[in-house]
Design a protein around this motif. Structure first.
Motif, PDB file in Angstrom:
ATOM      1  N   UNK A  83       0.769  -1.018  -0.167  1.00  0.00           N
ATOM      2  CA  UNK A  83       0.008   0.046   0.021  1.00  0.00           C
ATOM      3  C   UNK A  83       0.830   1.421   0.063  1.00  0.00           C
ATOM      4  N   UNK A  84       0.503   2.324  -0.868  1.00  0.00           N
ATOM      5  CA  UNK A  84       1.336   3.380  -1.051  1.00  0.00           C
ATOM      6  C   UNK A  84       0.597   4.564  -0.356  1.00  0.00           C
ATOM      7  N   UNK A  85       1.346   5.686   0.159  1.00  0.00           N
ATOM      8  CA  UNK A  85       0.519   6.414   0.625  1.00  0.00           C
ATOM      9  C   UNK A  85      -0.184   7.508  -0.231  1.00  0.00           C
ATOM     10  N   UNK A  86      -1.416   7.641  -0.156  1.00  0.00           N
ATOM     11  CA  UNK A  86      -1.906   8.515  -1.167  1.00  0.00           C
ATOM     12  C   UNK A  86      -1.877   9.949  -0.659  1.00  0.00           C
ATOM     13  N   UNK A  87      -1.748  10.730  -1.627  1.00  0.00           N
ATOM     14  CA  UNK A  87      -1.616  12.217  -1.295  1.00  0.00           C
ATOM     15  C   UNK A  87      -2.740  13.099  -0.635  1.00  0.00           C
ATOM     16  N   UNK A  88      -4.157  13.023  -0.894  1.00  0.00           N
ATOM     17  CA  UNK A  88      -4.998  13.657  -0.361  1.00  0.00           C
ATOM     18  C   UNK A  88      -6.297  13.035  -0.223  1.00  0.00           C
ATOM     19  N   UNK A  89      -6.592  12.101   0.494  1.00  0.00           N
ATOM     20  CA  UNK A  89      -7.895  11.367   0.797  1.00  0.00           C
ATOM     21  C   UNK A  89      -7.919  10.536   1.862  1.00  0.00           C
ATOM     22  N   UNK A  90      -9.096  10.196   2.212  1.00  0.00           N
ATOM     23  CA  UNK A  90      -9.232   9.177   3.427  1.00  0.00           C
ATOM     24  C   UNK A  90      -9.632   7.805   2.859  1.00  0.00           C
ATOM     25  N   UNK A  91      -9.160   7.471   1.802  1.00  0.00           N
ATOM     26  CA  UNK A  91      -9.257   6.149   1.377  1.00  0.00           C
ATOM     27  C   UNK A  91      -7.854   5.603   0.967  1.00  0.00           C
ATOM     28  N   UNK A  92      -7.479   4.159   1.219  1.00  0.00           N
ATOM     29  CA  UNK A  92      -6.277   3.537   0.733  1.00  0.00           C
ATOM     30  C   UNK A  92      -6.792   2.645  -0.478  1.00  0.00           C
ATOM     31  N   UNK A  93      -5.873   2.334  -1.355  1.00  0.00           N
ATOM     32  CA  UNK A  93      -6.081   1.759  -2.485  1.00  0.00           C
ATOM     33  C   UNK A  93      -4.946   0.433  -2.747  1.00  0.00           C
ATOM     34  N   UNK A  94      -5.056  -0.447  -1.592  1.00  0.00           N
ATOM     35  CA  UNK A  94      -3.825  -1.439  -1.409  1.00  0.00           C
ATOM     36  C   UNK A  94      -3.841  -2.462  -2.610  1.00  0.00           C
ATOM     37  N   UNK A  95      -2.720  -3.008  -3.039  1.00  0.00           N
ATOM     38  CA  UNK A  95      -2.565  -3.911  -3.947  1.00  0.00           C
ATOM     39  C   UNK A  95      -2.737  -5.411  -3.431  1.00  0.00           C
ATOM     40  N   UNK A  96      -3.685  -6.301  -4.013  1.00  0.00           N
ATOM     41  CA  UNK A  96      -4.131  -7.415  -3.384  1.00  0.00           C
ATOM     42  C   UNK A  96      -3.752  -8.743  -4.241  1.00  0.00           C
ATOM     43  N   UNK A  97      -3.026  -8.224  -5.461  1.00  0.00           N
ATOM     44  CA  UNK A  97      -2.683  -9.160  -6.498  1.00  0.00           C
ATOM     45  C   UNK A  97      -2.008 -10.477  -6.106  1.00  0.00           C
ATOM     46  N   UNK A  98      -1.113 -10.287  -4.932  1.00  0.00           N
ATOM     47  CA  UNK A  98      -0.409 -11.336  -4.235  1.00  0.00           C
ATOM     48  C   UNK A  98      -1.284 -12.549  -4.002  1.00  0.00           C
ATOM     49  N   UNK A  99      -2.571 -12.551  -3.898  1.00  0.00           N
ATOM     50  CA  UNK A  99      -3.653 -13.373  -3.536  1.00  0.00           C
ATOM     51  C   UNK A  99      -3.616 -14.324  -4.518  1.00  0.00           C
TER      52      UNK A  99
END
Length: 179
Positions: A83-99
């Motif tokens: 998960x990268x740090x988003x610049x300006x929001x209160x949502x995260x967008x983590x990558x779950x492709x490792x599943x």
């Protein structure tokens, strides 16, 4: 063009505003009056109060959200979710492709389609994860597909640090069940 949802924590109020040349605003008003319903008077008064109010509160809120964001990003990365740090929001967008490299219930997950067949009956890896997390760990997340990626999920950190800690603990417990 802007809105009050995020800057003033008025996410359910659905109120926005625009400034510009009179001709453009008049045209926008004509189109909008026929395409949407109007905001109720209570929301309008709340928006005016927010826009004219003390901005110190906003700075305090931004700092609190920064703390929550940083805590959650660090926690997700520590349990193996990129998960990268988003610049300006209160949502995260983590990558779950490792599943796609994991096993669920002893069955190899090689593709998103295979995962879907194994987990429920839909077609999206993120949807499956979202449904499983809700069902198994009481965690509500949103698939990333409507936001442009079927390898991501969308998680809000607009909650207390205590709830974020509980959520991370539950996600970690869920991931421990995969092999």
């Amino acid at each position: 063009i802007n809105g009050c949802s995020k800057a003033y924590a008025m996410t359910g109020w659905r109120i926005g505003y625009a400034a510009g040349e009179a001709e453009i605003i008049t045209g926008m008003a004509k189109i909008m009056s026929q395409r949407t319903t109007n905001t109720c008077s209570i929301s309008q008064i709340a928006a005016v109060t927010a826009l004219n109010g003390d901005k110190i509160v906003i700075n305090q809120m931004v700092e609190e959200y920064r703390k929550r964001r940083d805590y959650m990003v660090k926690g997700l990365n520590e349990i193996g979710i990129s998960c990268e740090i988003p610049p300006a929001t209160f949502y995260l967008f983590p990558d779950i492709s490792f599943l796609l490299k994991k096993r669920y219930d002893g069955k190899q997950i090689r593709t998103a389609v295979k995962l879907c067949m194994l987990l429920l009956e839909k077609e999206n890896i993120a949807i499956k994860l979202c449904m499983l997390l809700l069902e198994k760990e009481n965690i509500a997340i949103v698939p990333g597909e409507p936001f442009g990626s079927n390898k991501n999920i969308r998680i809000s950190f607009a909650t207390s640090i205590e709830n974020i800690k509980k959520g991370l603990k539950r996600i970690k417990r869920f991931l421990s069940k995969l092999s």
